[in-house]
Write an enzyme that holds these catalytic residues in place. Sequence first.
Site, PDB file in Angstrom:
ATOM      1  N   GLY A  92       5.227  47.196  35.459  1.00 22.27           N
ATOM      2  CA  GLY A  92       6.602  46.937  34.913  1.00 22.27           C
ATOM      3  C   GLY A  92       6.930  45.702  34.995  1.00 22.27           C
ATOM      4  O   GLY A  92       8.179  45.210  35.339  1.00 22.27           O
ATOM      5  N   THR A  93       5.871  44.949  35.346  1.00 22.50           N
ATOM      6  CA  THR A  93       6.093  43.340  35.688  1.00 22.50           C
ATOM      7  C   THR A  93       7.231  42.525  34.684  1.00 22.50           C
ATOM      8  O   THR A  93       7.941  41.847  35.139  1.00 22.50           O
ATOM      9  CB  THR A  93       4.726  42.563  35.517  1.00 22.50           C
ATOM     10  OG1 THR A  93       3.854  43.320  36.302  1.00 22.50           O
ATOM     11  CG2 THR A  93       4.851  41.477  36.119  1.00 22.50           C
ATOM     12  N   THR A  94       6.858  42.821  33.305  1.00 20.53           N
ATOM     13  CA  THR A  94       7.492  41.996  32.446  1.00 20.53           C
ATOM     14  C   THR A  94       9.006  42.212  32.574  1.00 20.53           C
ATOM     15  O   THR A  94       9.848  41.441  32.288  1.00 20.53           O
ATOM     16  CB  THR A  94       7.217  42.044  30.885  1.00 20.53           C
ATOM     17  OG1 THR A  94       5.655  42.011  31.060  1.00 20.53           O
ATOM     18  CG2 THR A  94       7.876  41.300  29.992  1.00 20.53           C
TER      19      THR A  94
ATOM     20  N   HIS B  91       0.395  39.244  41.488  1.00 22.62           N
ATOM     21  CA  HIS B  91      -0.069  40.528  41.810  1.00 22.62           C
ATOM     22  C   HIS B  91      -1.262  40.171  43.047  1.00 22.62           C
ATOM     23  O   HIS B  91      -1.771  41.454  43.456  1.00 22.62           O
ATOM     24  CB  HIS B  91      -1.219  40.603  40.613  1.00 22.62           C
ATOM     25  CG  HIS B  91      -0.420  40.927  39.194  1.00 22.62           C
ATOM     26  ND1 HIS B  91       0.542  41.938  39.413  1.00 22.62           N
ATOM     27  CD2 HIS B  91      -0.905  40.852  38.242  1.00 22.62           C
ATOM     28  CE1 HIS B  91       1.099  42.124  38.049  1.00 22.62           C
ATOM     29  NE2 HIS B  91      -0.051  41.315  37.046  1.00 22.62           N
TER      30      HIS B  91
ATOM     31  N   ARG C 292       4.791  51.835  40.689  1.00 23.53           N
ATOM     32  CA  ARG C 292       5.058  52.742  39.754  1.00 23.53           C
ATOM     33  C   ARG C 292       4.094  53.878  39.743  1.00 23.53           C
ATOM     34  O   ARG C 292       2.886  53.662  40.584  1.00 23.53           O
ATOM     35  CB  ARG C 292       4.482  51.935  38.312  1.00 23.53           C
ATOM     36  CG  ARG C 292       4.863  52.655  36.951  1.00 23.53           C
ATOM     37  CD  ARG C 292       4.539  51.793  35.795  1.00 23.53           C
ATOM     38  NE  ARG C 292       4.954  52.526  34.537  1.00 23.53           N
ATOM     39  CZ  ARG C 292       4.574  52.209  33.452  1.00 23.53           C
ATOM     40  NH1 ARG C 292       3.893  51.167  33.261  1.00 23.53           N
ATOM     41  NH2 ARG C 292       4.897  52.958  32.321  1.00 23.53           N
TER      42      ARG C 292
ATOM     43  N   SER D  84      -1.093  52.574  31.137  1.00 27.81           N
ATOM     44  CA  SER D  84      -0.686  51.553  30.952  1.00 27.81           C
ATOM     45  C   SER D  84      -1.772  50.198  30.864  1.00 27.81           C
ATOM     46  O   SER D  84      -1.931  49.327  29.760  1.00 27.81           O
ATOM     47  CB  SER D  84       0.577  50.984  31.712  1.00 27.81           C
ATOM     48  OG  SER D  84       1.026  49.549  30.831  1.00 27.81           O
TER      49      SER D  84
ATOM     50  N   ARG E  11       4.935  47.753  25.463  1.00 29.58           N
ATOM     51  CA  ARG E  11       4.543  48.892  24.816  1.00 29.58           C
ATOM     52  C   ARG E  11       5.511  49.846  24.592  1.00 29.58           C
ATOM     53  O   ARG E  11       6.490  49.669  24.210  1.00 29.58           O
ATOM     54  CB  ARG E  11       2.952  49.381  25.478  1.00 29.58           C
ATOM     55  CG  ARG E  11       2.138  50.333  24.784  1.00 29.58           C
ATOM     56  CD  ARG E  11       1.015  50.842  25.267  1.00 29.58           C
ATOM     57  NE  ARG E  11       1.287  51.571  26.755  1.00 29.58           N
ATOM     58  CZ  ARG E  11       1.443  53.009  26.664  1.00 29.58           C
ATOM     59  NH1 ARG E  11       1.151  53.534  25.467  1.00 29.58           N
ATOM     60  NH2 ARG E  11       1.540  53.676  27.928  1.00 29.58           N
TER      61      ARG E  11
END
Length: 709
Positions: free
Chosen positions: A457-459, A513, A535, A543, A665
């Site tokens: 869920g970085t973005t 990261h 997550r 993902s 996505r």
Amino acid sequence: MARKIDEINESKFKGSGLLLHPHVLCEFLMAPSPLSAPEVADEATAHKKIYDQLRQVAETFPTASNGTVIPYRRHPDGWYMITEGLVSAMVVKNHLTALPTDVFLVTFPKAGTTWLKALLYSVFRRGADDLAAHGPHQLVPFLETQLFVNDRIPDLSSLPTPRLLNTHIPSQSLPESIAASGSKVVYLCRDPKDCFVSLWYFQNKFQKRDINESHRQFCDGISLFGPYWEHVLGYWKWHVEKPNQVLFLTYEELTADTLGQLRRLGEFLGRPFTVEEQEAGVDMKIVEACAIKNLSGLEVNRSGTTDIADRAVPNNVFFRRGVVGDWRNHLTPEMAKRIDDISHSKIWLAFASTIFTRERRIKGRLKIIGVLRGLFFMASSLTAEEVDGATTHKEIYDQLRQVVETFPTTLSCMGLYCRHPDGWYQSRKVVLSAMVIKRHLTAHATDIFLVTFPKSGTTWIKALLYSALHHGTDELAVRNPHQLVPFLESQLFINDQIPNLSSLPVPRLLMTHIPSQSLPDSVAASGSKVVYLCRDPKDCFVSLWHFWNRFVQWDINVALQEFCDGVTLFGSYWEHVLGYWKWHIERPSQMLFLTYEELAADTLGQLRRLAEFVGQPFTVEEQEAGVDRKIVEACTIQNLSGLEVNRSGTTNFTEKGVSNNIFFRRGVVGDWRNHLTPEMAKKIDVITESKFQESGLLLHPQFLQAKAE
């Protein structure tokens, strides 16, 4: 022949005073003599005579104050110890005959000795049953403080084969028979800052010591078996010359990947764990039984004692925390920097003075440069601006690039991964960037670091964090979230550049990261804020699989196996999450731990929590005006992915522009159900429960819900 020369020495030098010189006395009295194997009736008397002779020698050695009533003496080989310890080491030097089957475990004091003894012993016994009744120091005794003590030269022939023996004695003062016989040597090295703090704590159990004075003495080399740096380098060089005889481990690697290092240890000692043993969990059971928490809880270690020299020492004094990086809780930045500076200078001095042939010098350079990371963990706090002006950024990268080329690699479906010494995987290029960041990024107290495992869920969290700080979303219309909160390792520290981040607005928003154990020490020390988003590993895997399938076809079954084995970008997933979870538990005011599932279920509440944490809470008036709700709406995946900048724009990563649309996505919680079979999901769940057990993380709502399902 030797005896003939010795007799002439004694005759010629008699009356000159030269025989009293420490070096001459040491060489003369430590040389083999008829007393090496006493033939006299009273063996104990003969042994005492040997000790008494060497005691006279040791008493001529220079002394150094150590803050106690018993001073250290300096051995002719350049290291320090109390008199009786030096005497024992000299007796060991002359009267221990090593066998090819022997295994010697060596450490600098407080480098993880007790833990490694338990692991080493259990490797040979294929189990940890004996640990319930015996302290590790009883199973793998010290030469200089348990065997060669109290005027005794022990008969070690009765010990079972292989003989497991331990010592702190520096390499240059060991019996020559160890190297000559081909005995196996296992050396464990630890970050000198953690080593010093642990040693200071240990000695404080017996006599109070001022940490500043102890720190000064440690840096000056006046410590038990010190200097630390010469001790480590001696065994490192031996390992470089004879890697099949000397195994060089680090405490940090052992902590990050205990199971992997245990298997490596078994392989080195000729006792590899078979496939059947691994499937039966023999090695995993050893790891669990030898955990510091488990060992310290055993009755034998809570209330038992071990004879050390002339006293019974409580076993519980050998257990403390064993936490990597605990030095941050005790050393000032100045104290840490002094140790780091010495570490750096000692390494390069060692390289300059190491003699190689022309052909070996090239290989040797790689090895010695490798010490910069392998031994001292890239812990120097020097910034890019402090580097010698003649050393360009490219030279820094080139030096470390040679280090990275010595790291082990593994082939995955995504290509060749490099294994960072801290136990995680990435391309060589990114590992290199991470090492430069470790050394050349100086965090500020006002910095905010956003951290995720890839595809967690970085973005989305970038967009929310940026908007929370600015209390608005105007920038999102023209700039992608990755442009607003850049990655350290793939956008800033790239292409042989060490960026000047001082021009960034305060607070600096930075993304990574990189696992916690490989971040710059200044992040924790400065008090920077860290936001971690976790997550569900099943959604995370799916993902990640979808993302990489945009570039290359990746069979989901093979991808799952690699993910579960930890051979994935910045993996293993579980160690990555646990590293930051533990940080959050220890310092909740510095580290905010969020989950994607909570963020999806209550985005508004979590946004307010995020803003509060970074010091930019939404006022009552802002909430009433809907400022926070507008941010939530603007930052939905559907809205972000529909913006023109994200539909057709690009963002520079490393050396190429990447289409912004690939970062969006579905973002649906539980989407893994559309891709994983029940067996595949169960495989991940079993690992999750095993890895997170006893961490407290399984009690987190996200994992309780997953377990219930």
